[in-house]
Design a protein around this motif. Structure first.
Motif, PDB file in Angstrom:
ATOM      1  N   LEU A  29     -19.749  67.123  26.108  1.00 12.29           N
ATOM      2  CA  LEU A  29     -19.295  67.632  24.815  1.00 12.29           C
ATOM      3  C   LEU A  29     -19.769  69.061  24.629  1.00 12.29           C
ATOM      4  N   LYS A  30     -19.031  69.791  23.793  1.00 13.02           N
ATOM      5  CA  LYS A  30     -19.416  71.125  23.319  1.00 13.02           C
ATOM      6  C   LYS A  30     -19.415  71.010  21.801  1.00 13.02           C
ATOM      7  N   GLY A  31     -20.585  70.823  21.218  1.00 17.04           N
ATOM      8  CA  GLY A  31     -20.643  70.611  19.775  1.00 17.04           C
ATOM      9  C   GLY A  31     -19.979  69.288  19.428  1.00 17.04           C
ATOM     10  N   ASP A  32     -18.985  69.347  18.545  1.00 15.88           N
ATOM     11  CA  ASP A  32     -18.304  68.115  18.134  1.00 15.88           C
ATOM     12  C   ASP A  32     -16.972  67.910  18.860  1.00 15.88           C
ATOM     13  N   HIS A  33     -16.753  68.651  19.949  1.00 20.43           N
ATOM     14  CA  HIS A  33     -15.528  68.530  20.736  1.00 20.43           C
ATOM     15  C   HIS A  33     -15.865  68.148  22.180  1.00 20.43           C
ATOM     16  N   VAL A  34     -14.906  67.540  22.843  1.00 20.98           N
ATOM     17  CA  VAL A  34     -15.034  67.258  24.272  1.00 20.98           C
ATOM     18  C   VAL A  34     -14.889  68.572  25.035  1.00 20.98           C
ATOM     19  N   ASP A  35     -15.703  68.763  26.052  1.00 19.76           N
ATOM     20  CA  ASP A  35     -15.582  69.928  26.934  1.00 19.76           C
ATOM     21  C   ASP A  35     -14.408  69.657  27.876  1.00 19.76           C
ATOM     22  N   MET A  36     -13.235  70.106  27.481  1.00 17.39           N
ATOM     23  CA  MET A  36     -12.011  69.784  28.219  1.00 17.39           C
ATOM     24  C   MET A  36     -12.017  70.350  29.632  1.00 17.39           C
ATOM     25  N   SER A  37     -12.678  71.465  29.856  1.00 16.66           N
ATOM     26  CA  SER A  37     -12.690  72.049  31.198  1.00 16.66           C
ATOM     27  C   SER A  37     -13.438  71.143  32.176  1.00 16.66           C
ATOM     28  N   ARG A  38     -14.355  70.333  31.683  1.00 17.21           N
ATOM     29  CA  ARG A  38     -15.134  69.448  32.556  1.00 17.21           C
ATOM     30  C   ARG A  38     -14.691  67.999  32.486  1.00 17.21           C
ATOM     31  N   ALA A  39     -14.060  67.587  31.395  1.00 17.17           N
ATOM     32  CA  ALA A  39     -13.776  66.156  31.206  1.00 17.17           C
ATOM     33  C   ALA A  39     -12.317  65.766  31.405  1.00 17.17           C
ATOM     34  N   SER A  40     -11.403  66.739  31.459  1.00 16.33           N
ATOM     35  CA  SER A  40      -9.979  66.397  31.575  1.00 16.33           C
ATOM     36  C   SER A  40      -9.666  65.686  32.875  1.00 16.33           C
ATOM     37  N   TRP A  41      -8.758  64.729  32.782  1.00 14.36           N
ATOM     38  CA  TRP A  41      -8.312  63.964  33.946  1.00 14.36           C
ATOM     39  C   TRP A  41      -6.802  63.943  33.979  1.00 14.36           C
ATOM     40  N   MET A  42      -6.252  64.053  35.165  1.00 15.16           N
ATOM     41  CA  MET A  42      -4.803  63.909  35.384  1.00 15.16           C
ATOM     42  C   MET A  42      -4.603  62.923  36.512  1.00 15.16           C
TER      43      MET A  42
END
Length: 100
Positions: free
Chosen positions: A86-99
């Motif tokens: 997480l980055k604060g109250d958001h998901v760290d999309m650059s590290r957590a995204s999946w395709m």
């Protein structure tokens, strides 16, 4: 593809998101666009709101990493327990995204 078949495809894709990873509503729509003829993040959000209780709904977030509206605290707890960065109250999309 019928509307019910699309619902089933969305839910099936959400079930495949690995623990510790997330997908955005838009990424789900994009992934299914060619096979379904649909490409609407809002439609995916509606499907998740109406039918997503039986799948790992907490792994579906906005493209900016915001957690499902109205369920932020529960989603945050579940994502943290899975090790989602997480980055604060958001998901760290650059590290957590999946395709798939």
């Amino acid at each position: 593809m019928t509307p019910q078949e699309y619902v089933e495809e969305v839910l099936s894709l959400v079930e495949r998101i690995p623990e510790g990873r997330v997908m955005s509503y838009g990424a789900i729509a994009d992934t299914l666009a060619e096979m379904s003829g649909r490409n609407s993040a809002r439609q995916v959000g509606t499907i998740m709101a109406r039918h997503g209780g039986g799948v790992p709904w907490h792994r579906v977030v906005t493209s900016s990493g915001r957690m499902p509206p109205g369920h932020e605290q529960e989603a945050r707890q579940q994502l943290l327990s899975e090790g989602v960065p997480l980055k604060g109250d958001h998901v760290d999309m650059s590290r957590a995204s999946w395709m798939p």
